[in-house]
Write an enzyme that holds these catalytic residues in place. Structure first.
Site, short mmCIF file in Angstrom:
data_model
loop_
_atom_site.label_atom_id
_atom_site.label_comp_id
_atom_site.label_asym_id
_atom_site.label_seq_id
_atom_site.Cartn_x
_atom_site.Cartn_y
_atom_site.Cartn_z
N CYS A 69 45.45 44.27 50.85
CA CYS A 69 44.87 44.42 49.52
C CYS A 69 45.17 45.86 49.08
O CYS A 69 44.72 46.81 49.74
CB CYS A 69 43.37 44.19 49.60
SG CYS A 69 42.49 44.51 48.05
N CYS A 201 49.81 44.51 43.89
CA CYS A 201 48.56 43.79 44.16
C CYS A 201 49.01 42.54 44.89
O CYS A 201 49.93 41.86 44.42
CB CYS A 201 47.84 43.43 42.86
SG CYS A 201 46.50 42.24 43.09
N1 DGL Z 1 44.80 41.59 46.15
C1 DGL Z 1 44.21 42.81 45.83
C2 DGL Z 1 45.19 43.94 45.66
O1 DGL Z 1 46.22 43.90 46.32
C3 DGL Z 1 42.96 42.87 45.02
C4 DGL Z 1 42.91 42.23 43.69
C5 DGL Z 1 41.49 42.25 43.19
O2 DGL Z 1 40.60 41.79 43.92
O3 DGL Z 1 41.27 42.74 42.06
O4 DGL Z 1 44.96 44.87 44.93
#
Ligand code: DGL
Length: 286
Positions: A69, A201
């Protein structure tokens, strides 16, 4: 057992590539769906939720946890590594998607914090699509500038995209959102295409085709591939973190969620085309 953590579904894009690359290793995935999306949250909230997620994965026997993440990694990786881990679990490790991505963009290893000869004149334009919190953290531009100072980094926040993916929005709605973010970026670049693009993301690879349609001919860096390559190098240097010593058999894949397992499993199936049975765990309070 290697832990993989994300706010929700995004980290599954990384988890899937890791499972393909390391069929003999065991992975435990945790999606904090109850608290997703992380993008609109404050830095302290993201830090605390990430800490709680890593803590849970450590409690379940993971010796190595990957923050799949960008929001969590941008806000919490260094803080957890430096301020929390040494006391909580000195023998364990936390890695984050941000690191191999910065290494791939700059061509310089993470340990190098001044530009290597030859990289100083790299004047490409790299666009980073990310959540609002990742953009506000400035982690990508700061870490890239240390290693490739002439590179132009343009960040494009996509405030609603991860939330829409988590909510199972129809493809047409996702396409409209992606188009609006790409168009905003191109407008800021005076209509010029960037040289390369990072989907910063881990949710966005789930709609990579929508980005590619709007950015024809532009190189899009794939974080799942970069993380898998980087983990291979890491485990070669630190085989003790491959996690085959915990008593569990090899090739185990388990999926935990703080959200509703039935809803989460159904949405995972929509994106990945095969069943993934999520088990419930208690959510940390944000
Ligand atoms: N998948 C996450 C990232 O890589 C988080 C997205 C989120 O929860 O806003 O930033």
């Amino acid at each position: 057992m290697i832990g993989v953590f994300d706010s929700g579904h995004g980290g599954l894009t990384v988890q899937r590539r890791l499972a393909e690359t390391f069929p003999a290793l065991s992975f435990l995935y945790l999606g904090d769906h109850a608290n997703a999306p992380y993008g609109p949250r404050t830095g302290p909230e993201v830090l605390e939720l990430t800490r709680a997620g890593v803590d849970l994965l450590f409690d379940r026997g993971c010796r190595l946890v990957i923050l799949a993440c960008n929001t969590a990694a941008a806000v919490a990786l260094r803080k957890l590594q430096q301020e929390w881990l040494p006391e909580r679990a000195p023998g364990r490790r936390i890695l984050g998607v941000l690191v191999p991505t910065v290494e791939a963009i700059t061509g310089a290893p993470w340990r190098v914090e001044t530009p290597p000869v030859g990289r100083v004149q790299d004047t490409r334009t790299v666009a980073i699509f990310a959540t609002q919190r990742t953009v506000l953290s400035n982690s990508f531009p700061v870490e890239i500038a240390k290693r490739a100072p002439a590179l132009r980094v343009v960040q494009q926040p996509c405030p609603e995209l991860a939330g829409a993916i988590e909510a199972g929005a129809p493809e047409a709605a996702l396409r409209t959102l992606v188009a609006s973010y790409v168009d905003e970026l191109l407008h800021r670049l005076g209509g010029r295409m960037p040289d390369s693009v990072v989907l910063g993301c881990t949710h966005y690879p789930l709609v990579a085709g929508l980005f590619a349609d709007r950015l024809p001919g532009v190189q899009v860096l794939s974080q799942p591939d970069l993380v898998a390559e980087s983990l291979a190098g890491y485990l070669e240097r630190r085989p003790e973190y491959a996690g085959r010593d915990g008593g569990e058999g090899g090739g185990v894949r388990r999926f935990l969620t703080t959200g509703d397992p039935a809803r989460v499993s159904a949405l995972a199936q929509r994106f990945f085309g095969r069943p993934m049975a999520f088990e419930p765990v208690r959510a940390a309070a944000a």
